[in-house]
Design a protein around this motif. Structure first.
Motif, PDB file in Angstrom:
ATOM      1  N   LEU A 186      33.390  30.984  48.291  1.00  0.00           N
ATOM      2  CA  LEU A 186      33.832  32.368  48.114  1.00  0.00           C
ATOM      3  C   LEU A 186      33.638  33.221  49.360  1.00  0.00           C
ATOM      4  O   LEU A 186      33.846  34.435  49.305  1.00  0.00           O
ATOM      5  CB  LEU A 186      33.078  33.012  46.939  1.00  0.00           C
ATOM      6  CG  LEU A 186      33.276  32.358  45.573  1.00  0.00           C
ATOM      7  CD1 LEU A 186      32.416  33.034  44.517  1.00  0.00           C
ATOM      8  CD2 LEU A 186      34.740  32.402  45.163  1.00  0.00           C
ATOM      9  N   ASN A 187      33.225  32.593  50.444  1.00  0.00           N
ATOM     10  CA  ASN A 187      32.992  33.338  51.672  1.00  0.00           C
ATOM     11  C   ASN A 187      34.321  33.604  52.373  1.00  0.00           C
ATOM     12  O   ASN A 187      34.856  32.772  53.102  1.00  0.00           O
ATOM     13  CB  ASN A 187      32.060  32.557  52.602  1.00  0.00           C
ATOM     14  CG  ASN A 187      31.726  33.336  53.859  1.00  0.00           C
ATOM     15  OD1 ASN A 187      31.697  34.558  53.853  1.00  0.00           O
ATOM     16  ND2 ASN A 187      31.484  32.623  54.948  1.00  0.00           N
ATOM     17  N   LYS A 194      37.613  37.028  52.884  1.00  0.00           N
ATOM     18  CA  LYS A 194      38.055  38.393  52.627  1.00  0.00           C
ATOM     19  C   LYS A 194      39.426  38.367  51.957  1.00  0.00           C
ATOM     20  O   LYS A 194      40.445  38.171  52.604  1.00  0.00           O
ATOM     21  CB  LYS A 194      38.119  39.188  53.926  1.00  0.00           C
ATOM     22  CG  LYS A 194      36.761  39.363  54.613  1.00  0.00           C
ATOM     23  CD  LYS A 194      36.883  40.175  55.897  1.00  0.00           C
ATOM     24  CE  LYS A 194      35.534  40.341  56.566  1.00  0.00           C
ATOM     25  NZ  LYS A 194      35.635  41.133  57.836  1.00  0.00           N
ATOM     26  N   SER A 195      39.408  38.511  50.650  1.00  0.00           N
ATOM     27  CA  SER A 195      40.642  38.637  49.877  1.00  0.00           C
ATOM     28  C   SER A 195      40.287  39.200  48.512  1.00  0.00           C
ATOM     29  O   SER A 195      39.147  39.080  48.050  1.00  0.00           O
ATOM     30  CB  SER A 195      41.344  37.285  49.724  1.00  0.00           C
ATOM     31  OG  SER A 195      40.645  36.448  48.833  1.00  0.00           O
ATOM     32  N   ARG A 196      41.265  39.833  47.866  1.00  0.00           N
ATOM     33  CA  ARG A 196      41.009  40.412  46.558  1.00  0.00           C
ATOM     34  C   ARG A 196      40.734  39.353  45.503  1.00  0.00           C
ATOM     35  O   ARG A 196      39.990  39.588  44.546  1.00  0.00           O
ATOM     36  CB  ARG A 196      42.200  41.272  46.152  1.00  0.00           C
ATOM     37  CG  ARG A 196      42.379  42.530  47.011  1.00  0.00           C
ATOM     38  CD  ARG A 196      43.457  43.419  46.460  1.00  0.00           C
ATOM     39  NE  ARG A 196      43.553  44.651  47.246  1.00  0.00           N
ATOM     40  CZ  ARG A 196      44.401  45.635  46.981  1.00  0.00           C
ATOM     41  NH1 ARG A 196      45.245  45.520  45.935  1.00  0.00           N
ATOM     42  NH2 ARG A 196      44.427  46.716  47.732  1.00  0.00           N
ATOM     43  N   LEU A 236      39.118  36.499  45.992  1.00  0.00           N
ATOM     44  CA  LEU A 236      37.725  36.090  46.148  1.00  0.00           C
ATOM     45  C   LEU A 236      36.774  37.175  45.647  1.00  0.00           C
ATOM     46  O   LEU A 236      35.741  36.875  45.038  1.00  0.00           O
ATOM     47  CB  LEU A 236      37.428  35.762  47.611  1.00  0.00           C
ATOM     48  CG  LEU A 236      38.126  34.526  48.177  1.00  0.00           C
ATOM     49  CD1 LEU A 236      37.767  34.333  49.644  1.00  0.00           C
ATOM     50  CD2 LEU A 236      37.761  33.281  47.379  1.00  0.00           C
ATOM     51  N   GLU A 237      37.111  38.430  45.881  1.00  0.00           N
ATOM     52  CA  GLU A 237      36.266  39.518  45.399  1.00  0.00           C
ATOM     53  C   GLU A 237      36.224  39.544  43.873  1.00  0.00           C
ATOM     54  O   GLU A 237      35.164  39.758  43.269  1.00  0.00           O
ATOM     55  CB  GLU A 237      36.786  40.856  45.940  1.00  0.00           C
ATOM     56  CG  GLU A 237      36.592  41.014  47.446  1.00  0.00           C
ATOM     57  CD  GLU A 237      37.206  42.307  47.958  1.00  0.00           C
ATOM     58  OE1 GLU A 237      37.772  43.051  47.121  1.00  0.00           O
ATOM     59  OE2 GLU A 237      37.120  42.580  49.168  1.00  0.00           O
ATOM     60  N   GLY A 238      37.372  39.311  43.245  1.00  0.00           N
ATOM     61  CA  GLY A 238      37.394  39.249  41.788  1.00  0.00           C
ATOM     62  C   GLY A 238      36.594  38.072  41.258  1.00  0.00           C
ATOM     63  O   GLY A 238      35.907  38.191  40.240  1.00  0.00           O
ATOM     64  N   ARG A 242      34.016  36.685  42.709  1.00  0.00           N
ATOM     65  CA  ARG A 242      32.593  36.996  42.883  1.00  0.00           C
ATOM     66  C   ARG A 242      32.085  37.852  41.733  1.00  0.00           C
ATOM     67  O   ARG A 242      31.000  37.611  41.187  1.00  0.00           O
ATOM     68  CB  ARG A 242      32.376  37.721  44.206  1.00  0.00           C
ATOM     69  CG  ARG A 242      32.646  36.895  45.442  1.00  0.00           C
ATOM     70  CD  ARG A 242      32.606  37.798  46.659  1.00  0.00           C
ATOM     71  NE  ARG A 242      33.283  37.193  47.797  1.00  0.00           N
ATOM     72  CZ  ARG A 242      33.709  37.858  48.856  1.00  0.00           C
ATOM     73  NH1 ARG A 242      33.523  39.174  48.926  1.00  0.00           N
ATOM     74  NH2 ARG A 242      34.311  37.238  49.849  1.00  0.00           N
ATOM     75  N   THR A 243      32.865  38.853  41.371  1.00  0.00           N
ATOM     76  CA  THR A 243      32.464  39.723  40.264  1.00  0.00           C
ATOM     77  C   THR A 243      32.358  38.939  38.966  1.00  0.00           C
ATOM     78  O   THR A 243      31.431  39.146  38.173  1.00  0.00           O
ATOM     79  CB  THR A 243      33.481  40.865  40.107  1.00  0.00           C
ATOM     80  OG1 THR A 243      33.596  41.569  41.345  1.00  0.00           O
ATOM     81  CG2 THR A 243      33.054  41.822  39.017  1.00  0.00           C
ATOM     82  N   GLN A 247      28.036  36.273  55.455  1.00  0.00           N
ATOM     83  CA  GLN A 247      28.907  37.293  56.020  1.00  0.00           C
ATOM     84  C   GLN A 247      28.272  38.038  57.192  1.00  0.00           C
ATOM     85  O   GLN A 247      28.946  38.831  57.855  1.00  0.00           O
ATOM     86  CB  GLN A 247      29.325  38.267  54.922  1.00  0.00           C
ATOM     87  CG  GLN A 247      30.181  37.602  53.859  1.00  0.00           C
ATOM     88  CD  GLN A 247      30.699  38.583  52.829  1.00  0.00           C
ATOM     89  OE1 GLN A 247      30.257  39.731  52.762  1.00  0.00           O
ATOM     90  NE2 GLN A 247      31.648  38.130  52.009  1.00  0.00           N
TER      91      GLN A 247
END
Length: 302
Positions: free
Chosen positions: A104-105, A107-109, A111-113, A115-116, A190
């Protein structure tokens, strides 16, 4: 303390302000931590029992409870069970957290979703997690068991099988707490500077070499800290054991804190249970110190 508070000079004023600012927190810490710990230690030196309240302040043989622990096979067995559970759950959490952090390392939406989504188990109350896995492990109501039966692969309840019950608890504990390791490692990944990675790629390093010689040494202190936190918390896996197995089948999932709970609240041997809790507390401190010392000293040498 008095010499610090009344010494002349700006530095003395700074120290005095610092100590006065800390005093409320230290007072709260004294009340909610040190006083109960002292009471626990004192009770461990007595034969305190609800059936004999007069024994609260009887110190004629203060080491009797600790001598009994040395010959209590059930207590020694609970320590072995605790070691297995802690070792397996901490190892699985570190591996799962590290692997997902590496995946998950970026930068993209998306991946952010993701992670959540992976953080959800960590914010659930432990009793809710225990109930979820109780349903998952019960063949009559478990959707996993229903799917496996439909495919022709019926599986016995993992928490009813003495050979798999402890591993089932370890899996549930890993599911709840691997996001902690993932979050810590992801933050460390990061913060790795791009220059060493770019230089290594120009030299022809592959992904494994990048991870082994650059990434892993950088995140290793974070893994040590995660391991310490999870090691300490692994001694508090009481809700899972209470809801899923109640210490069974037999005593295969009866860890030390659960055995202390039985002695205190089932048999009313509060003095003996206090001795168990004291030994656990000392063991956690010693084990944490050893793991931290070994991990950090090796990191400094590197």
């Amino acid at each position: 303390m008095a010499s610090v508070l009344f010494a002349p000079g700006w530095r003395a004023e700074q120290r005095r302000a610092f100590l006065l600012g800390l005093s409320p927190s230290l007072a709260v810490l004294l009340v909610i931590t040190l006083v109960p710990a002292a009471a626990l230690l004192v009770a461990s030196f007595t034969p305190l029992s609800l059936t004999d309240p007069a024994a609260t302040f009887r110190f004629d043989d203060p080491l009797a409870n600790y001598r009994q622990l040395l010959h209590d096979n059930r207590f020694l067995g609970s320590m072995a069970v605790q070691f297995k559970l802690s070792a397996s759950s901490v190892a699985l959490q570190l591996l799962a957290g590290l692997g997902l952090a590496l995946l998950l390392n970026g930068k993209s939406r998306v991946l952010e979703g993701a992670r959540t989504l992976f953080l959800v188990p960590m914010v659930l109350p432990p009793i809710v997690v225990a109930l979820i896995w109780k349903i998952m492990y019960t063949p009559d109501v478990s959707p996993v068991h229903r799917v496996l039966e439909h495919l022709g692969w019926p599986v016995r309840s993992l928490i009813a099988n003495p050979e798999t019950a402890l591993w089932a608890i370890s899996l549930a504990d890993t599911w709840q707490w691997f996001p902690f390791t993932m979050l810590m490692v992801l933050a460390s990944l990061q913060m790795i500077p791009d220059e060493p990675l770019e230089a290594a790629r120009l030299e022809g390093a592959n992904r494994w070499q990048l991870f082994r010689y650059i990434v892993f040494p950088y995140i290793r202190p974070v893994l040590v800290v995660c391991g310490l936190f999870r090691l300490i918390d692994s001694f508090k896996a009481f809700p899972l054991i209470y809801v899923l197995t109640n210490g069974g089948p037999g005593n295969v999932t009866e860890v030390t804190n659960y055995y202390g709970f039985i002695q205190a609240f089932n048999f009313s041997y509060w003095g003996y249970a206090s001795a168990i809790a004291t030994v656990m507390l000392v063991g956690v401190f010693v084990l944490s110190w050893l793991v931290g010392k070994l991990g950090w000293s090796d990191h400094e040498q590197r």
